[in-house]
Design an enzyme around this catalytic site. Sequence first.
Site, mmCIF file in Angstrom:
data_model
loop_
_atom_site.group_PDB
_atom_site.id
_atom_site.type_symbol
_atom_site.label_atom_id
_atom_site.label_comp_id
_atom_site.label_asym_id
_atom_site.label_seq_id
_atom_site.Cartn_x
_atom_site.Cartn_y
_atom_site.Cartn_z
ATOM 1 N N HIS A 1 0.703 -1.200 0.082
ATOM 2 C CA HIS A 1 0.119 0.084 0.050
ATOM 3 C C HIS A 1 1.009 1.238 0.111
ATOM 4 C CE1 HIS A 1 0.433 -0.325 4.568
ATOM 5 N NE2 HIS A 1 0.482 1.275 4.427
ATOM 6 N N ASP B 1 0.147 -7.492 1.643
ATOM 7 C CA ASP B 1 0.731 -6.403 1.723
ATOM 8 C C ASP B 1 2.161 -6.139 1.504
ATOM 9 O OD1 ASP B 1 0.241 -3.512 1.866
ATOM 10 O OD2 ASP B 1 0.233 -3.480 4.209
ATOM 11 N N SER C 1 4.827 2.572 7.837
ATOM 12 C CA SER C 1 4.617 1.505 6.923
ATOM 13 C C SER C 1 5.602 1.087 6.221
ATOM 14 C CB SER C 1 3.384 1.499 6.108
ATOM 15 O OG SER C 1 2.257 1.658 6.778
#
Length: 407
Positions: free
Chosen positions: A129, A159, A241
């Site tokens: 993402h 992911d 992230s």
Amino acid sequence: MRNMKKGTKFVATALAFGVLASTAFQGSNYLYHKANGGTVTATDKAELNIANAVSSNASNSGSSDTESAGSVSAIAQAAMPSLVAITNKSVREMQSMFGQSQAYESESSGSGIIIGKTDTELLMVTNNHVVSGAQDLSMGFVDESVAEATVKGTDADHDIAVIAVKLSDLSEDTLSAIKVIEIGSSSDLEVGEQVVAIGNALGYGQSVTTGIVSALNREVTIDNTTNTLIQTDAAINPGNSGGALLNMSGQLVGINSAKYSDTTVEGMGYAIPVDDVVDIIENLMNRQVRTEKAAEGQQGYLGVSGQDVTSEVAQAYDMPKGVYITTVESGSAAEQAGLQKGDIITKFDGTSVSALSELREQISYYKAGEQVEITYNTQENGAYVEKTATVTLGEKQTTETKTEMRR
């Protein structure tokens, strides 16, 4: 390699941390024309630096890197050369209340970890993402140098994405300042064990937080996909992230993902266990990329129309993310492969697909007659079931071609 863990659903509340996975935009050719697979030569094969946790800790106990066994600051100092700050520039298309679409540019930040190097490339792992929808990706290194990056491949279900920078784009000073991270074992973690999280929090640059492993094998579901994660009370903020979760020997044991973090509960962050994704990472690291589109008139053609299944739609209607097929052309490659209206395409030639524009962009790098594997979900007994189909791409018929065929 290590086996991947399976899980069932646990409801997570945060869909909007870091760079959203739903930012699958029009015009994403920069990302996907460089993300299709193949084989590599032995001389250019990348391998993960996987440590034997017991022997590594014992043999390195006197080194400066493993002063980190009792010092968060030493862990951070040793790990910083392996961390990168990612800037993602993308184009987002929004529908107005009058049905018209409007495109605008957006910029977001994330983190990455240097996991390998070949004869020609430096390789980083991050979250899918973080790079979704990218038209421009740039990496910031520990010496504050910046370089453009491309995507080797992505796995949206876990992911995970692997990105690359050409070694020729890096100075000797940068190459001497950075290093490949050492990968430990997430299976060896215990609840209550101290860990360190490093990432580009809020896009302000690399920052360090520490905490404990709050839980292991925590099942979290987002976009109808369940992953088994490490739960920690170390702060995982937007921009973190793709950053590193490290054990107290300074080894990578998890990949932080703010996407899964819970906004309603303090001290609840998540990381993807490295043991669960090492096989995926190695496969993505060693993909070859296509850099030139097929010539006009030779490009492959699938023969479907569709609509994007975004994160919001996937959650609201219990559907997988991807491209929902609205029509299948008669006699097309898609029809011959068994694809039908209502199926949802999720991968093309091993690369995740989250928008129709991305699917078309990927196909444009393949010639008519080439065979590719398509992963899709189809409904059976009221539930979506994942399947794969080998498709021989056709040739798009122009008006002139159709007229000629009718003669």
